[in-house]
Design a protein around this motif. Structure first.
Motif, PDB file in Angstrom:
ATOM      1  N   PRO A  22      57.114  -2.162  12.288  1.00 16.49           N
ATOM      2  CA  PRO A  22      58.309  -2.926  13.084  1.00 16.49           C
ATOM      3  C   PRO A  22      58.440  -2.177  14.375  1.00 16.49           C
ATOM      4  CG  PRO A  22      58.975  -2.187  10.853  1.00 16.49           C
ATOM      5  CD  PRO A  22      57.602  -1.949  10.694  1.00 16.49           C
ATOM      6  N   ASN A  23      58.609  -0.896  14.273  1.00 17.25           N
ATOM      7  CA  ASN A  23      59.164  -0.291  15.396  1.00 17.25           C
ATOM      8  C   ASN A  23      58.274  -0.276  16.610  1.00 17.25           C
ATOM      9  OD1 ASN A  23      61.499   0.173  14.249  1.00 17.25           O
ATOM     10  ND2 ASN A  23      60.804   2.390  13.506  1.00 17.25           N
ATOM     11  N   ALA A  24      56.825  -0.656  16.269  1.00 17.28           N
ATOM     12  CA  ALA A  24      56.060  -0.791  17.403  1.00 17.28           C
ATOM     13  C   ALA A  24      55.387  -2.235  17.522  1.00 17.28           C
ATOM     14  CB  ALA A  24      54.686   0.255  17.225  1.00 17.28           C
ATOM     15  N   LEU A  25      56.049  -3.194  17.006  1.00 21.20           N
ATOM     16  CA  LEU A  25      55.591  -4.511  17.131  1.00 21.20           C
ATOM     17  C   LEU A  25      54.262  -4.745  16.571  1.00 21.20           C
ATOM     18  CD1 LEU A  25      56.787  -5.964  20.499  1.00 21.20           C
ATOM     19  CD2 LEU A  25      57.931  -5.833  18.234  1.00 21.20           C
ATOM     20  N   ASN A  26      54.004  -3.746  15.324  1.00 21.50           N
ATOM     21  CA  ASN A  26      52.865  -3.920  14.637  1.00 21.50           C
ATOM     22  C   ASN A  26      51.551  -3.415  15.496  1.00 21.50           C
ATOM     23  OD1 ASN A  26      53.991  -4.647  12.325  1.00 21.50           O
ATOM     24  ND2 ASN A  26      54.168  -6.845  12.763  1.00 21.50           N
ATOM     25  N   ALA A  27      51.626  -2.711  16.554  1.00 21.05           N
ATOM     26  CA  ALA A  27      50.474  -2.212  17.248  1.00 21.05           C
ATOM     27  C   ALA A  27      49.534  -1.475  16.172  1.00 21.05           C
ATOM     28  CB  ALA A  27      51.157  -1.045  18.305  1.00 21.05           C
ATOM     29  N   LEU A  28      48.439  -1.542  16.725  1.00 17.04           N
ATOM     30  CA  LEU A  28      47.260  -1.284  15.786  1.00 17.04           C
ATOM     31  C   LEU A  28      46.949   0.091  15.983  1.00 17.04           C
ATOM     32  CD1 LEU A  28      45.108  -4.284  16.392  1.00 17.04           C
ATOM     33  CD2 LEU A  28      46.584  -4.186  14.725  1.00 17.04           C
ATOM     34  N   ASN A  29      47.089   0.917  15.342  1.00 18.54           N
ATOM     35  CA  ASN A  29      46.729   2.380  15.562  1.00 18.54           C
ATOM     36  C   ASN A  29      45.769   2.630  14.345  1.00 18.54           C
ATOM     37  OD1 ASN A  29      48.101   2.859  13.217  1.00 18.54           O
ATOM     38  ND2 ASN A  29      49.627   4.081  14.123  1.00 18.54           N
ATOM     39  N   ASP A  30      45.021   3.818  14.380  1.00 22.88           N
ATOM     40  CA  ASP A  30      44.011   4.275  13.488  1.00 22.88           C
ATOM     41  C   ASP A  30      44.241   4.082  11.918  1.00 22.88           C
ATOM     42  OD1 ASP A  30      41.962   4.972  15.406  1.00 22.88           O
ATOM     43  OD2 ASP A  30      42.825   7.053  15.493  1.00 22.88           O
ATOM     44  N   GLN A  31      45.531   4.472  11.713  1.00 20.16           N
ATOM     45  CA  GLN A  31      45.905   4.435  10.328  1.00 20.16           C
ATOM     46  C   GLN A  31      46.306   2.873  10.038  1.00 20.16           C
ATOM     47  OE1 GLN A  31      49.945   6.042   9.586  1.00 20.16           O
ATOM     48  NE2 GLN A  31      49.697   5.894   7.290  1.00 20.16           N
ATOM     49  N   LEU A  32      46.624   2.204  10.821  1.00 27.43           N
ATOM     50  CA  LEU A  32      46.959   0.567  10.649  1.00 27.43           C
ATOM     51  C   LEU A  32      45.906   0.015  10.222  1.00 27.43           C
ATOM     52  CD1 LEU A  32      49.535  -2.028  11.498  1.00 27.43           C
ATOM     53  CD2 LEU A  32      47.209  -2.503  11.301  1.00 27.43           C
ATOM     54  N   LEU A  33      44.816   0.055  11.056  1.00 28.35           N
ATOM     55  CA  LEU A  33      43.515  -0.515  11.123  1.00 28.35           C
ATOM     56  C   LEU A  33      42.608  -0.010   9.871  1.00 28.35           C
ATOM     57  CD1 LEU A  33      42.878  -3.019  13.099  1.00 28.35           C
ATOM     58  CD2 LEU A  33      41.474  -1.591  14.193  1.00 28.35           C
ATOM     59  N   GLY A  34      42.737   1.109   9.566  1.00 28.53           N
ATOM     60  CA  GLY A  34      42.165   1.800   8.421  1.00 28.53           C
ATOM     61  C   GLY A  34      42.541   1.361   7.073  1.00 28.53           C
ATOM     62  N   GLU A  35      43.929   1.395   7.116  1.00 29.69           N
ATOM     63  CA  GLU A  35      44.667   0.718   5.849  1.00 29.69           C
ATOM     64  C   GLU A  35      44.221  -0.804   5.560  1.00 29.69           C
ATOM     65  OE1 GLU A  35      48.372   3.838   5.388  1.00 29.69           O
ATOM     66  OE2 GLU A  35      48.852   1.645   5.873  1.00 29.69           O
ATOM     67  N   LEU A  36      44.185  -1.500   6.851  1.00 29.10           N
ATOM     68  CA  LEU A  36      44.001  -3.025   6.542  1.00 29.10           C
ATOM     69  C   LEU A  36      42.456  -3.177   6.096  1.00 29.10           C
ATOM     70  CD1 LEU A  36      44.723  -6.067   7.151  1.00 29.10           C
ATOM     71  CD2 LEU A  36      43.949  -5.571   9.508  1.00 29.10           C
ATOM     72  N   ALA A  37      41.636  -2.419   6.805  1.00 31.33           N
ATOM     73  CA  ALA A  37      40.213  -2.523   6.268  1.00 31.33           C
ATOM     74  C   ALA A  37      39.939  -2.128   4.791  1.00 31.33           C
ATOM     75  CB  ALA A  37      39.135  -1.586   7.300  1.00 31.33           C
ATOM     76  N   ASP A  38      40.629  -1.135   4.369  1.00 29.81           N
ATOM     77  CA  ASP A  38      40.385  -0.657   3.112  1.00 29.81           C
ATOM     78  C   ASP A  38      41.020  -1.644   2.145  1.00 29.81           C
ATOM     79  OD1 ASP A  38      40.087   1.663   1.418  1.00 29.81           O
ATOM     80  OD2 ASP A  38      42.064   0.929   0.778  1.00 29.81           O
ATOM     81  N   ALA A  39      42.215  -2.275   2.590  1.00 28.32           N
ATOM     82  CA  ALA A  39      42.842  -3.301   1.549  1.00 28.32           C
ATOM     83  C   ALA A  39      41.787  -4.524   1.375  1.00 28.32           C
ATOM     84  CB  ALA A  39      44.173  -3.665   2.160  1.00 28.32           C
ATOM     85  N   LEU A  40      41.284  -4.961   2.876  1.00 30.79           N
ATOM     86  CA  LEU A  40      40.501  -6.114   2.754  1.00 30.79           C
ATOM     87  C   LEU A  40      39.298  -6.070   1.872  1.00 30.79           C
ATOM     88  CD1 LEU A  40      40.875  -7.003   6.419  1.00 30.79           C
ATOM     89  CD2 LEU A  40      41.703  -8.610   4.543  1.00 30.79           C
ATOM     90  N   THR A  41      38.839  -4.550   1.941  1.00 30.06           N
ATOM     91  CA  THR A  41      37.572  -4.618   1.148  1.00 30.06           C
ATOM     92  C   THR A  41      38.140  -4.524  -0.415  1.00 30.06           C
ATOM     93  OG1 THR A  41      36.575  -2.941   2.863  1.00 30.06           O
ATOM     94  CG2 THR A  41      35.907  -2.694   0.433  1.00 30.06           C
ATOM     95  N   GLY A  42      39.182  -3.987  -0.746  1.00 24.95           N
ATOM     96  CA  GLY A  42      39.698  -4.123  -1.772  1.00 24.95           C
ATOM     97  C   GLY A  42      39.779  -5.462  -2.619  1.00 24.95           C
ATOM     98  N   CYS A  43      40.442  -6.316  -1.732  1.00 27.09           N
ATOM     99  CA  CYS A  43      40.556  -7.864  -1.873  1.00 27.09           C
ATOM    100  C   CYS A  43      38.945  -8.287  -2.218  1.00 27.09           C
ATOM    101  CB  CYS A  43      41.079  -8.643  -0.725  1.00 27.09           C
ATOM    102  SG  CYS A  43      42.810  -8.176  -0.475  1.00 27.09           S
ATOM    103  N   GLN A  44      38.148  -7.865  -1.311  1.00 28.32           N
ATOM    104  CA  GLN A  44      36.867  -8.512  -1.426  1.00 28.32           C
ATOM    105  C   GLN A  44      36.188  -8.184  -3.070  1.00 28.32           C
ATOM    106  OE1 GLN A  44      34.600 -10.508   0.296  1.00 28.32           O
ATOM    107  NE2 GLN A  44      33.386 -10.255  -1.222  1.00 28.32           N
ATOM    108  N   ASN A  45      36.586  -7.013  -3.491  1.00 30.44           N
ATOM    109  CA  ASN A  45      36.332  -6.467  -4.623  1.00 30.44           C
ATOM    110  C   ASN A  45      37.043  -6.878  -5.976  1.00 30.44           C
ATOM    111  OD1 ASN A  45      33.951  -5.096  -3.449  1.00 30.44           O
ATOM    112  ND2 ASN A  45      35.248  -3.284  -3.103  1.00 30.44           N
ATOM    113  N   ASN A  46      38.094  -7.437  -5.684  1.00 31.92           N
ATOM    114  CA  ASN A  46      39.025  -7.952  -6.554  1.00 31.92           C
ATOM    115  C   ASN A  46      38.854  -9.288  -7.276  1.00 31.92           C
ATOM    116  OD1 ASN A  46      41.351  -8.440  -8.124  1.00 31.92           O
ATOM    117  ND2 ASN A  46      42.813  -7.787  -6.651  1.00 31.92           N
ATOM    118  N   GLU A  47      38.565  -9.410  -8.402  1.00 34.97           N
ATOM    119  CA  GLU A  47      37.865 -11.091  -8.738  1.00 34.97           C
ATOM    120  C   GLU A  47      39.255 -11.814  -8.783  1.00 34.97           C
ATOM    121  OE1 GLU A  47      35.925 -11.081 -12.222  1.00 34.97           O
ATOM    122  OE2 GLU A  47      34.085  -9.908 -11.464  1.00 34.97           O
ATOM    123  N   LYS A  48      40.516 -11.282  -8.761  1.00 41.20           N
ATOM    124  CA  LYS A  48      41.639 -12.193  -8.869  1.00 41.20           C
ATOM    125  C   LYS A  48      41.749 -12.792  -7.381  1.00 41.20           C
ATOM    126  CE  LYS A  48      44.243  -9.762 -12.552  1.00 41.20           C
ATOM    127  NZ  LYS A  48      44.420  -8.272 -12.562  1.00 41.20           N
TER     128      LYS A  48
END
Ligand code: CO8
Length: 258
Positions: A22-48
């Protein structure tokens, strides 16, 4: 993996990923984009999970790549380090549908992230832009490519050359977003759309995503052939039998992703 810059919630087969710097208006840094990519891969692999929604805050979906992070980098840093490439390629490998629910600013990398999703639902407060030119750089995650395919050369040139923002009404008129709704209704609308998709056969849903995306990569003749062949192929699925039987029996289909 515990995330610090995003929040992931799964309910009724829909994953909701909220960008949370919130303090950076959700600016994309290495951490945010890395976490997002990881979470999306998790969603891809999650049958639910059958559909994914990415959103930001009321004020900003994401105000671009993190300028503070980039400001001191050299050509060698970004070129040899291949800034944001592995993460964005990981995001593009997700085969389940992703909806961007955009409120407020979607600028630079934020607009580009929204365009990496399969479609964008915007609140009437949304503002899209590729203002990189004001920083002495150009878009780097699709702002000259996906935006041009979405809204055409004239508007893409205008946006990229002047750095002006486009409001939600113009974005819908130009084909950048699929729907605009009042800010208060944004999440209801996006989650409702995701829910509808989650009820379909996952096989068919993934075929649709692949086929529409193919239209950006190939000639019309080849794209039509691809479409026809995947149409033919779906007759090998149980869900085609079920879908057509349910229509004739005037009942709701029970898809089993087979
Ligand atoms: N990066 C880092 N911090 C940001 C960013 C950003 N992109 N945007 C906003 N912030 C920070 C501000 O610095 C401020 O922090 P602080 O309070 O510590 O000073 C906080 O967020 C709030 O922002 P403002 O005070 O500026 O809020 P306003 O309401 O006054 O203005 C705007 C909102 C208009 C959105 C304004 O913040 C702005 O213009 N932001 C920058 C927009 C921009 O230029 N985006 C493009 C960035 S470059 C890019 O995205 C390139 C992507 C391609 C990468 C390719 C890799 C291969």
């Amino acid at each position: 993996m515990a995330y610090e810059t995003i929040i992931v919630e799964v309910e009724d087969h829909v994953a909701l990923i909220t960008l949370n710097r919130p303090n950076a208006l959700n600016a994309l840094n290495d951490q945010l984009l890395g976490e997002l990519a990881d979470a999306l891969t998790g969603c891809q692999n999650n049958e639910k999970v059958r559909c994914i929604v990415i959103t930001g805050s009321e004020k900003a979906f994401a105000a671009g790549a993190d300028i503070k992070m980039m400001s001191e980098k050299s050509f060698v840093d970004v070129f040899a380090g291949d800034l944001f490439t592995p993460e964005s390629e990981q995001i593009l490998r997700v085969r389940k549908p992703i909806i961007a629910a955009v409120s407020g600013y979607a600028l630079g990398g934020g607009c580009e992230l929204a365009m990496m999703c399969d479609f964008i639902i915007a609140s009437d407060t949304a503002k899209f832009g590729q203002p990189e030119i004001n920083l002495g750089v150009v878009a780097g995650l699709g702002g000259t490519q996906r935006l041009t395919r979405a809204i055409g050369k004239a508007k893409a040139m205008d946006m990229n050359l002047t750095g002006r923002f486009m409001d939600a009404e113009e974005a819908e008129r130009s084909g950048l977003v699929s729907r605009v709704v009042p800010a208060k209704k944004l999440m209801e609308e996006a989650m409702g759309a995701a829910q509808k998709i989650a009820e379909k056969s996952m096989i068919t849903v993934m075929v649709v995503k692949e086929a529409v995306n193919r239209s950006f990569e190939t000639t019309l003749r080849e794209g039509l052939l691809f479409e026809r062949r995947v149409f033919h192929s779906l007759f090998a699925s149980e869900d085609q039998k079920e879908g057509m039987a349910a229509f004739m029996e005037k009942r709701t289909p029970q898809f089993r992703d087979r």
